[in-house]
Structure formats: structure tokens, C-alpha cells
Design a protein around this motif. Structure first.
Motif, PDB file in Angstrom:
ATOM      1  N   ILE A  12       0.864  -1.183   0.000  1.00 60.55           N
ATOM      2  CA  ILE A  12       0.000   0.000   0.000  1.00 60.55           C
ATOM      3  C   ILE A  12       0.898   1.231   0.000  1.00 60.55           C
ATOM      4  O   ILE A  12       1.734   1.401   0.894  1.00 60.55           O
ATOM      5  CB  ILE A  12      -0.933   0.008   1.222  1.00 60.55           C
ATOM      6  CG1 ILE A  12      -1.831  -1.234   1.199  1.00 60.55           C
ATOM      7  CG2 ILE A  12      -1.753   1.308   1.254  1.00 60.55           C
ATOM      8  CD1 ILE A  12      -2.588  -1.481   2.485  1.00 60.55           C
ATOM      9  N   LEU A  22      -7.343   2.771  -1.599  1.00 58.72           N
ATOM     10  CA  LEU A  22      -5.911   2.633  -1.370  1.00 58.72           C
ATOM     11  C   LEU A  22      -5.180   2.510  -2.696  1.00 58.72           C
ATOM     12  O   LEU A  22      -5.643   1.825  -3.606  1.00 58.72           O
ATOM     13  CB  LEU A  22      -5.617   1.390  -0.524  1.00 58.72           C
ATOM     14  CG  LEU A  22      -6.176   1.389   0.891  1.00 58.72           C
ATOM     15  CD1 LEU A  22      -5.889   0.055   1.567  1.00 58.72           C
ATOM     16  CD2 LEU A  22      -5.590   2.537   1.701  1.00 58.72           C
ATOM     17  N   ILE A  42      -3.898  -8.037   5.675  1.00 54.66           N
ATOM     18  CA  ILE A  42      -3.011  -6.925   6.006  1.00 54.66           C
ATOM     19  C   ILE A  42      -2.696  -7.073   7.487  1.00 54.66           C
ATOM     20  O   ILE A  42      -3.616  -7.114   8.318  1.00 54.66           O
ATOM     21  CB  ILE A  42      -3.678  -5.561   5.716  1.00 54.66           C
ATOM     22  CG1 ILE A  42      -4.116  -5.478   4.242  1.00 54.66           C
ATOM     23  CG2 ILE A  42      -2.735  -4.422   6.086  1.00 54.66           C
ATOM     24  CD1 ILE A  42      -4.970  -4.269   3.903  1.00 54.66           C
ATOM     25  N   ASP A  43      -1.420  -7.191   7.808  1.00 58.38           N
ATOM     26  CA  ASP A  43      -0.991  -7.440   9.196  1.00 58.38           C
ATOM     27  C   ASP A  43      -1.675  -8.672   9.785  1.00 58.38           C
ATOM     28  O   ASP A  43      -2.030  -8.707  10.965  1.00 58.38           O
ATOM     29  CB  ASP A  43      -1.260  -6.221  10.091  1.00 58.38           C
ATOM     30  CG  ASP A  43      -0.344  -5.048   9.774  1.00 58.38           C
ATOM     31  OD1 ASP A  43       0.738  -5.272   9.190  1.00 58.38           O
ATOM     32  OD2 ASP A  43      -0.707  -3.910  10.119  1.00 58.38           O
ATOM     33  N   TYR A  47      -9.156  -8.812   5.133  1.00 56.90           N
ATOM     34  CA  TYR A  47      -9.826  -7.647   4.549  1.00 56.90           C
ATOM     35  C   TYR A  47     -10.526  -8.094   3.277  1.00 56.90           C
ATOM     36  O   TYR A  47     -10.065  -8.998   2.587  1.00 56.90           O
ATOM     37  CB  TYR A  47      -8.814  -6.539   4.208  1.00 56.90           C
ATOM     38  CG  TYR A  47      -8.344  -5.773   5.418  1.00 56.90           C
ATOM     39  CD1 TYR A  47      -8.877  -4.535   5.737  1.00 56.90           C
ATOM     40  CD2 TYR A  47      -7.363  -6.292   6.251  1.00 56.90           C
ATOM     41  CE1 TYR A  47      -8.459  -3.826   6.849  1.00 56.90           C
ATOM     42  CE2 TYR A  47      -6.928  -5.593   7.368  1.00 56.90           C
ATOM     43  CZ  TYR A  47      -7.470  -4.373   7.658  1.00 56.90           C
ATOM     44  OH  TYR A  47      -7.057  -3.676   8.765  1.00 56.90           O
ATOM     45  N   ILE A  66     -12.377  -0.511   5.331  1.00 54.87           N
ATOM     46  CA  ILE A  66     -11.731   0.808   5.337  1.00 54.87           C
ATOM     47  C   ILE A  66     -12.732   1.818   4.781  1.00 54.87           C
ATOM     48  O   ILE A  66     -12.816   2.030   3.568  1.00 54.87           O
ATOM     49  CB  ILE A  66     -10.426   0.773   4.503  1.00 54.87           C
ATOM     50  CG1 ILE A  66      -9.494  -0.306   5.077  1.00 54.87           C
ATOM     51  CG2 ILE A  66      -9.747   2.139   4.508  1.00 54.87           C
ATOM     52  CD1 ILE A  66      -8.261  -0.569   4.268  1.00 54.87           C
ATOM     53  N   ALA A  72      -7.863   4.895   5.777  1.00 51.07           N
ATOM     54  CA  ALA A  72      -6.931   4.556   4.702  1.00 51.07           C
ATOM     55  C   ALA A  72      -5.526   5.078   5.005  1.00 51.07           C
ATOM     56  O   ALA A  72      -4.532   4.420   4.694  1.00 51.07           O
ATOM     57  CB  ALA A  72      -7.436   5.113   3.373  1.00 51.07           C
ATOM     58  N   MET A  75      -3.096   2.835   6.737  1.00 52.33           N
ATOM     59  CA  MET A  75      -2.667   1.622   6.027  1.00 52.33           C
ATOM     60  C   MET A  75      -1.404   1.821   5.190  1.00 52.33           C
ATOM     61  O   MET A  75      -0.860   0.847   4.660  1.00 52.33           O
ATOM     62  CB  MET A  75      -3.801   1.128   5.121  1.00 52.33           C
ATOM     63  CG  MET A  75      -5.137   0.916   5.837  1.00 52.33           C
ATOM     64  SD  MET A  75      -5.011  -0.163   7.267  1.00 52.33           S
ATOM     65  CE  MET A  75      -4.987  -1.734   6.456  1.00 52.33           C
ATOM     66  N   LYS A  78       1.886  -0.667   4.362  1.00 51.20           N
ATOM     67  CA  LYS A  78       1.583  -2.043   4.782  1.00 51.20           C
ATOM     68  C   LYS A  78       1.529  -2.958   3.561  1.00 51.20           C
ATOM     69  O   LYS A  78       1.274  -2.510   2.449  1.00 51.20           O
ATOM     70  CB  LYS A  78       0.280  -2.110   5.558  1.00 51.20           C
ATOM     71  CG  LYS A  78       0.345  -1.368   6.891  1.00 51.20           C
ATOM     72  CD  LYS A  78      -0.926  -1.531   7.679  1.00 51.20           C
ATOM     73  CE  LYS A  78      -0.872  -0.729   8.947  1.00 51.20           C
ATOM     74  NZ  LYS A  78      -0.213  -1.437  10.013  1.00 51.20           N
TER      75      LYS A  78
END
Length: 165
Positions: A12, A22, A42-43, A47, A66, A72, A75, A78
Motif C-alpha cells: 500500500i 488505497l 493486512i498485518d 480484509y 476501510i 486509509a 494503512m 503495509k
């Protein structure tokens, strides 16, 4: 899930617009996958992609989780990841670079030349970087005449080094 069960397919860069989109830099040979993907991570958190489109070299994506630009902005930088089992299936005899790293490399006489530590992609064909402690790295073109066999089960690559190596 373990960390290595996730494979990075994009990073991102920044938010795009005011609605929480994003801007993603694809890190995959298959960027079209973003257009029909439903789920990513993500992490380590799941999502859901509700829409995606290309804009220049980026993918612009909207995520269910998001809702706005403020979310956003958190993020940025990431990684977008997928589970290993969700990777695009490759044709027979083709492998993902991250799976090849660490292969033990042998010559045709069975001598260990070192370990595959990197794959360079300068253009016409890939170049395999083989390292061995105390020795300079060796470079091998990823062509049929040089790379004779890759056995992913045994984690061994057999190469026929050019005469000048």
C-alpha cells in the motif's frame, strides 16, 4: 496461521481520494488478480476487496473494512498478502522465487556449488545467484542449457556451469 503462510502480492503506497481507496503497488507477476480477488490479509487480519481498478502502474482498491480516508491513511506502507494456497497456480516446471531461495545447487558431477540466495530479473532471462561461504557469488543464467534439473522435493538444483566458471 504462521507468517510464512502469507505471501506478499502488493504494498500500500497511500490513500487515494477521500472515500478510503488505497493506492497499491503490485508485487506480483499477476496484477490482474486484484480485479477478481475477494479476500486478502493486512498485518494478518482479513480484509475484503469490494472493487479494484488499474491507474497507471498502481491498483486502486476499495475495502469493506476501510470506510474513509482517515482509516486509509493508517494503512500506508503495509503489505497486501494472500494465503499460500491462494497463489496463482504456475505451469509445470515453473516455480515462485521465494520457494526456490535456499535450494542447494550442484554441478553435473554432484559437487555442491552453494545455495541459491537470489534471483535477478535483468530482462531476457532470470539469473540465479549461488552463494557459498568464503567464495564469490556465482551467477547462472536460468536457461535450459545451464539449469538441468530442479527438484523441489529434495530442494536441489543441478546446473551445468559454463566452461569459464
Amino acid at each position: 496461521m504462521k507468517h510464512n503462510d502469507f505471501i506478499t502480492i502488493g504494498v500500500i503506497i497511500a490513500p487515494h481520494g477521500v472515500r478510503g481507496d488505497l493506492r497499491i503497488m503490485p508485487q506480483t507477476d499477476f496484477p490482474d488478480r486484484f480485479m477478481h480477488m475477494d479476500v486478502c490479509y493486512i498485518d494478518g487480519k482479513e480484509y475484503h476487496i469490494t472493487s479494484a481498478r488499474f491507474h497507471k502502474q498502481f491498483v486502486l482498491a476499495t475495502f469493506k473494512e476501510i470506510p474513509d480516508r482517515n482509516a486509509a491513511e493508517l494503512m500506508a506502507k503495509k503489505e497486501i498478502q494472500v494465503r499460500r494456497e491462494d497463489l496463482v497456480e504456475l505451469p509445470e516446471g515453473r516455480y515462485y522465487i521465494f520457494d526456490m531461495i535456499g535450494l542447494e545447487v550442484h554441478d553435473t558431477n554432484g559437487n555442491v556449488l552453494g545455495t541459491l540466495t537470489d534471483v535477478l530479473q535483468p530482462g531476457a532471462n532470470d539469473v540465479y545467484v549461488v552463494s557459498q561461504d568464503g567464495e564469490p557469488d556465482q551467477l547462472f543464467a536460468a536457461i535450459e542449457d545451464v539449469v538441468l534439473d530442479i527438484d523441489m522435493d529434495k530442494r536441489i538444483m543441478v546446473v551445468n556451469p559454463p566452461e569459464w566458471v
